[in-house]
Design an enzyme around this catalytic site. Structure first.
Site, PDB file in Angstrom:
ATOM      1  N   LYS A   9       0.829  -1.212   0.000  1.00 18.63           N
ATOM      2  CA  LYS A   9       0.000   0.000   0.000  1.00 18.63           C
ATOM      3  C   LYS A   9       0.866   1.266   0.000  1.00 18.63           C
ATOM      4  CE  LYS A   9      -2.124  -1.389   3.792  1.00 18.63           C
ATOM      5  NZ  LYS A   9      -1.413  -2.685   3.925  1.00 18.63           N
ATOM      6  N   ASP A  63      -1.183   7.070   6.539  1.00 13.52           N
ATOM      7  CA  ASP A  63      -1.012   5.653   6.825  1.00 13.52           C
ATOM      8  C   ASP A  63      -1.760   5.344   8.126  1.00 13.52           C
ATOM      9  OD1 ASP A  63      -0.114   3.196   6.247  1.00 13.52           O
ATOM     10  OD2 ASP A  63       2.017   3.651   6.429  1.00 13.52           O
ATOM     11  N   THR A  93      -5.186  -1.146   7.495  1.00 16.04           N
ATOM     12  CA  THR A  93      -5.315  -2.595   7.585  1.00 16.04           C
ATOM     13  C   THR A  93      -6.701  -2.958   8.138  1.00 16.04           C
ATOM     14  OG1 THR A  93      -4.306  -2.397   9.757  1.00 16.04           O
ATOM     15  CG2 THR A  93      -2.876  -3.076   7.963  1.00 16.04           C
ATOM     16  N   ARG A  98       6.526  -8.009   1.887  1.00 16.83           N
ATOM     17  CA  ARG A  98       7.421  -7.594   2.971  1.00 16.83           C
ATOM     18  C   ARG A  98       8.015  -8.796   3.689  1.00 16.83           C
ATOM     19  NH1 ARG A  98       4.594  -4.191   6.634  1.00 16.83           N
ATOM     20  NH2 ARG A  98       5.234  -2.402   5.400  1.00 16.83           N
TER      21      ARG A  98
HETATM   22  N1  LIG Z   1       4.101  -5.090  -5.880  1.00 17.11           N
HETATM   23  C1  LIG Z   1       5.316  -5.147  -5.324  1.00 17.11           C
HETATM   24  N2  LIG Z   1       6.397  -5.466  -6.054  1.00 17.11           N
HETATM   25  C2  LIG Z   1       7.614  -5.565  -5.487  1.00 17.11           C
HETATM   26  N3  LIG Z   1       7.865  -5.341  -4.167  1.00 17.11           N
HETATM   27  C3  LIG Z   1       6.821  -5.003  -3.392  1.00 17.11           C
HETATM   28  C4  LIG Z   1       5.502  -4.878  -3.921  1.00 17.11           C
HETATM   29  N4  LIG Z   1       4.688  -4.532  -2.908  1.00 17.11           N
HETATM   30  C5  LIG Z   1       5.438  -4.440  -1.815  1.00 17.11           C
HETATM   31  N5  LIG Z   1       6.722  -4.721  -2.084  1.00 17.11           N
HETATM   32  C6  LIG Z   1       7.830  -4.788  -1.117  1.00 17.11           C
HETATM   33  O1  LIG Z   1       7.282  -4.986   0.172  1.00 17.11           O
HETATM   34  C7  LIG Z   1       7.642  -3.931   1.045  1.00 17.11           C
HETATM   35  C8  LIG Z   1       6.459  -3.607   1.925  1.00 17.11           C
HETATM   36  O2  LIG Z   1       5.458  -2.964   1.187  1.00 17.11           O
HETATM   37  P1  LIG Z   1       4.628  -1.731   1.799  1.00 17.11           P
HETATM   38  O3  LIG Z   1       4.184  -0.902   0.653  1.00 17.11           O
HETATM   39  O4  LIG Z   1       5.416  -1.042   2.844  1.00 17.11           O
HETATM   40  O5  LIG Z   1       3.393  -2.497   2.435  1.00 17.11           O
HETATM   41  P2  LIG Z   1       2.141  -1.901   3.237  1.00 17.11           P
HETATM   42  O6  LIG Z   1       2.220  -0.417   3.163  1.00 17.11           O
HETATM   43  O7  LIG Z   1       0.950  -2.471   2.538  1.00 17.11           O
HETATM   44  O8  LIG Z   1       2.265  -2.421   4.633  1.00 17.11           O
HETATM   45  C9  LIG Z   1       8.079  -2.796   0.113  1.00 17.11           C
HETATM   46  O9  LIG Z   1       9.094  -2.036   0.653  1.00 17.11           O
HETATM   47  C10 LIG Z   1       8.603  -3.520  -1.095  1.00 17.11           C
HETATM   48  O10 LIG Z   1       9.956  -3.823  -0.925  1.00 17.11           O
HETATM   49 MG   LIG Z   2       2.495   0.810   4.838  1.00 17.34          MG
END
Ligand SMILES: Nc1ncnc2c1ncn2[C@@H]1O[C@H](COP(=O)(O)OP(=O)(O)O)[C@@H](O)[C@H]1O
Ligand SMILES: [Mg+2]
Length: 333
Positions: free
Chosen positions: A69, A114, A163, A222
């Site tokens: 996200k 966030d 979430t 992640r």
């Molecule tokens: N579609 C994607 N392709 C490649 N890597 C991704 C992708 N989505 C997430 N990641 C990896 O996962 C990590 C966590 O994603 P993040 O955007 O921080 O998740 P969220 O905000 O949903 O908790 C990112 O830093 C990245 O390295």
């Molecule tokens: Mg996040």
């Protein structure tokens, strides 16, 4: 039965992983692997806004932690050449905090909130007029000397991530132009992410090791990156040039996760259903009481992965362990 502190193990994100996230974060559509449905929908929204030369619609992203996200918000900002202002929901505890941020926005900025479900309701209400009329109305001072002022805001786009979408109030929810649910990734997408990450971090990994990491990643980028990084640490300690399947297995043992990516709290939840409630069906309230965890957290944070891999069934009369659960945990029926 061993008592496991679920709250502590889940949702925590060590500092080390934050910098790992930043290093591995993709900044272009090509590098953003998987989530095709979301990418397609977003591209249409962005292109349409571009054609009209207008800021694009306000967006709500929801889904499990680690599914991309935040990454997508950064990517959208990079693609639309906008500034991204990142704020976390819990830091907006007073109306003044948000008013200061909103009044400092510049034309075309993207404001990314966030953990949006943790913005207190009175603060959240400021968004309503900010979105509807691009104004905020504030009362300065107290008592007879209090006065109301209105501030005009520039064109901006709000992106909220959460979430816990059920905790976003309906009035705010209805103001987003589009709402995107983030799903678990396909296994081959996670494999592609692991391979990309290994390349960026500069080391070799056997294809069997990639596959093992993907299988234990809970289909979450992640977590896949975290497992990769830990495996690399081990390989380095052993002076190995390549990460192979054995190193990955050892890493899992040390991290106390199994090959399906189950952690101690998952096993605790499943064993509870089996040992305390005869395999179910058990109502979520009874489960909530037994685990000492909030109902919403159980439903939105713990259960989805277990359901996805077929280790838990939600029926109208309660949760049930499945044949697979017994087999995997090695418990006789
Ligand atoms: N579609 C994607 N392709 C490649 N890597 C991704 C992708 N989505 C997430 N990641 C990896 O996962 C990590 C966590 O994603 P993040 O955007 O921080 O998740 P969220 O905000 O949903 O908790 C990112 O830093 C990245 O390295
Ligand atoms: Mg996040």
């Amino acid at each position: 039965m061993k008592k496991v502190n679920i709250k502590k193990t889940r949702n925590q994100k060590p500092k080390d992983d934050q910098s790992l996230d930043a290093v591995l974060r993709p900044f272009s559509w090509n590098d953003y692997i998987g989530q095709k449905r979301i990418k397609k929908g977003l591209k249409i929204i962005l292109e349409a806004a571009n054609k009209r030369n207008e800021p694009f619609d306000h967006l709500l992203f929801y889904g499990q932690p680690g599914l991309g996200k935040t990454t997508l918000a950064h990517l959208i900002a990079a693609e639309s050449k906008s500034n991204l202002r990142v704020v976390s929901g819990p830091s907006l505890s007073r109306i003044g905090d948000l008013a200061a941020i909103l009044s400092n926005l510049e034309e075309k900025d993207i404001l990314f909130i966030d953990e949006a479900h943790r913005v207190p309701r009175p603060v959240e209400e400021l968004f309503y007029s900010a979105i509807d009329e691009r104004k905020i109305h504030l009362t300065l001072g107290k008592g007879p000397s209090a006065r109301a002022i209105s501030l005009d805001l520039p064109y901006f786009t709000l992106i909220c991530a959460t979430t816990r979408v059920n905790l976003i109030s309906p009035p705010l929810r209805s103001r987003f132009g589009a709402i995107f649910r983030f799903d678990y990734y396909e296994k081959q997408d996670i494999e592609a992410i692991v391979e990309r990450s290994a390349k960026i971090l500069g080391f070799e990994i056997a294809s069997e090791a990639v596959s093992a990491i993907a299988r234990a990643s809970r289909f979450t980028p992640r977590l896949a990156n975290r497992l990769l990084k830990r495996s690399r640490d081990f390989a380095e300690m052993r002076n190995l040039k390549i990460i192979d399947k054995e190193i990955v297995s050892e890493t899992f043992k040390i991290l106390e996760i199994d090959e399906m990516g189950l952690e101690s709290y998952d096993r605790h939840l499943l064993k509870m259903i089996i040992e305390k409630f005869g395999g179910g069906p058990v109502g979520v309230n009874a489960l909530t009481a037994a685990l000492g965890e909030e109902k919403g957290v159980i439903e939105e944070v713990y259960e989805p992965y277990l359901i996805k891999i077929g280790f838990l069934q939600r029926t109208p009369i309660g949760r049930m362990a499945t044949e697979e659960t017994y087999k995997w945990l090695n418990i006789a029926r």
